[in-house]
Design an enzyme around this catalytic site. Structure first.
Site, PDB file in Angstrom:
ATOM      1  CG  ASN A  23      -2.082  -1.020   0.996  1.00  0.00           C
ATOM      2  OD1 ASN A  23      -2.228  -1.590  -0.091  1.00  0.00           O
ATOM      3  ND2 ASN A  23      -2.852  -1.269   2.043  1.00  0.00           N
ATOM      4  NE  ARG A  92     -12.640   0.950  -5.162  1.00  0.00           N
ATOM      5  CZ  ARG A  92     -12.553   2.150  -4.617  1.00  0.00           C
ATOM      6  NH1 ARG A  92     -11.409   2.561  -4.142  1.00  0.00           N
ATOM      7  NH2 ARG A  92     -13.616   2.916  -4.528  1.00  0.00           N
ATOM      8  CG  ASP A 116     -13.036  -3.265  -4.190  1.00  0.00           C
ATOM      9  OD1 ASP A 116     -13.886  -3.162  -3.288  1.00  0.00           O
ATOM     10  OD2 ASP A 116     -11.833  -3.088  -4.000  1.00  0.00           O
ATOM     11  CG  ASP A 305      -6.033  -4.099   4.714  1.00  0.00           C
ATOM     12  OD1 ASP A 305      -7.258  -3.927   4.671  1.00  0.00           O
ATOM     13  OD2 ASP A 305      -5.260  -3.659   3.854  1.00  0.00           O
TER      14      ASP A 305
END
Ligand code: UD1
Length: 418
Positions: A23, A92, A116, A305
């Site tokens: 990320n 995305r 998504d 996450d």
């Protein structure tokens, strides 16, 4: 369409080193668009998402070259300011090109990403922030068309929610805007701090990254730089959870324990033995974890996450845990798969009640997204018999050599072509 087949069994033992954060790397690739010339990124994970973002940059006119875990990107003087639907659908995070392309070229067309695996995922905060800087947007046939006819000008922006993506989009535009931007309530994730470090290395002037108030003094131009990506706290957390679930002892090297404070606290509460140094974490799992309640929140709260991996552990707890998911409406979709393995789980809105049991039973399951896919493999490490996880392309998006790394810790695991 490969599958991962994992056989439940003995404890995982040993150490594993993590790479740079997915990320962070994805956004740092986009940040390169702000300056023509040759950029370099090191400690880049070899994952599908990096490849997909490379395709987005290619479309814009950049040239990406990978050498091991280094990435060299040549950014042109005249980038093509657009990201089409086929690329945005696959990646995305491409929406992040909006800010930097507007700042550099005064225009940008990016397909509206839509939903998504994790739900609807709107971009209203991205657009509102960029509007405050002087951008105008229209939705034309599914594409967000942005223009900044008078250039971008710094502003004071109050983010209603500390969205990671909105913070990044605004930051990547504000660095080249005229004057000062003050961003109140930005996301404080370590990956944002690392993006600010890279941008400051390019000549930007950003203060307060990692706090609730960021100040950005716009500069007329930026220059290419070389940057090492911050370690992946989520990859680290996943291998730690693997050790804990398997009742083993796993040491993760090359990570920053400060970035996993809340997750380590909850693992301790669950009865795991947690040791940490400057750049390593070692966790040993109990025979039966204690139940733990937790809620996901923006950093420094418990990472969404890491929620599925923690739930996989709590499925084996001696007692009942309550988990609240505050970030994504579809993040509990994998619970149906975990229930196929015998987990006793019920959900009510964004709450999940997990009644721990001593055993799960391996079966075929589908990976619905990156982290849930990893969590189902982790549950399989302790389930009776073997668990076959399909749709593993989701896992490939975020983990380099997931199967090999788990095997190096002693997991009985293999990847098969379906
Ligand atoms: C990033 C991470 C993702 C992580 C998430 C939260 C990447 C590529 N992805 O996603 O792994 O789970 O941060 O830590 O870095 N929202 C709005 N309007 C907006 C933007 C967001 O309502 O304009 C909502 C989202 O729908 C979601 C929440 O805010 O419910 C969090 O989203 P955000 O922080 O923006 O996450 P991402 O940047 O998409």
């Amino acid at each position: 369409m490969d599958q991962i087949v994992v056989t439940g069994g003995g404890p995982l033992e040993g150490s594993v080193a993590v790479l740079g954060a997915k990320n962070a790397a994805l956004k740092q690739m986009v940040a390169m668009l702000l300056a023509p010339g040759t950029h370099r990124l090191t400690n880049v994970p070899g994952i599908l998402d990096v490849e997909l973002m490379g395709r987005v940059l290619d479309h814009i006119g950049a040239e990406c070259d990978t050498d091991g875990h280094s990435l060299v990107v040549e950014i042109p003087d005249d980038p093509r300011p657009e990201a089409p639907l086929d690329l945005v659908r696959q990646m995305r995070a491409s929406i992040i090109v909006l800010g930097p392309l507007l700042a550099r070229t005064g225009t940008a067309s990016v397909a509206f990403p839509g939903g998504d695996d994790l739900g609807a995922r709107p971009i209203d905060l991205h657009l509102a922030g960029l509007r405050s800087l002087g951008a105008e947007f229209e939705l034309e046939h599914g594409t967000v068309v942005g223009r900044a006819p008078n250039g971008l000008t710094g502003a004071e922006i109050d983010l209603e929610f500390p969205s990671v993506g909105a913070t990044e989009n605004i930051l990547l535009a504000a660095v080249l805007a005229r004057g000062e931007t003050v961003l109140n309530n930005p996301a404080r994730e370590p990956e944002i701090q690392d993006l600010a470090t890279q941008l400051n290395g390019m000549g930007a002037s950003i203060a307060g990254a990692g706090t609730s108030r960021m100040t950005i003094q716009g500069v007329p131009t930026l220059a290419p730089t070389s940057h090492r990506v911050v370690p992946d706290r989520l990859e680290a957390g996943t291998y730690i959870a693997a050790g804990a679930i398997s009742r083993g002892r796993v040491r993760v090297e090359g990570c920053l324990p400060e970035h996993l404070r809340m997750e380590l606290k909850k693992l301790s509460e669950a009865g795991c033995e947690v040791k940490r140094g400057d750049d390593w974490i070692e966790v040993a799992g109990p025979d039966r974890p204690r139940p733990v309640d937790f809620a996901t929140l923006p950093f420094p709260g418990f990472a969404t996450d890491m929620q599925p991996q923690m739930v996989a552990l709590l499925a084996f707890a001696e007692g009942t845990s309550v988990v609240t998911e505050n970030l994504y409406d579809a993040r509990f979709r994998y619970l149906g798969e975990l229930m196929r393995m015998g987990a006793d789980v019920s959900t009510e809105w964004q709450h999940a009640v997990i009644r721990g049991s001593g055993r799960l039973s391996g079966c075929p399951v589908l990976a619905p997204d990156i982290r849930a896919g990893a969590a189902l493999v982790l549950a399989g490490l302790r389930a009776d018999g073997y668990t076959t996880v399909s749709d593993v392309q989701h896992i490939d998006r975020g983990y380099e050599g997931f199967v090999d790394r788990l095997a190096s810790l002693g997991a009985v695991i293999e990847r098969r072509s379906a």
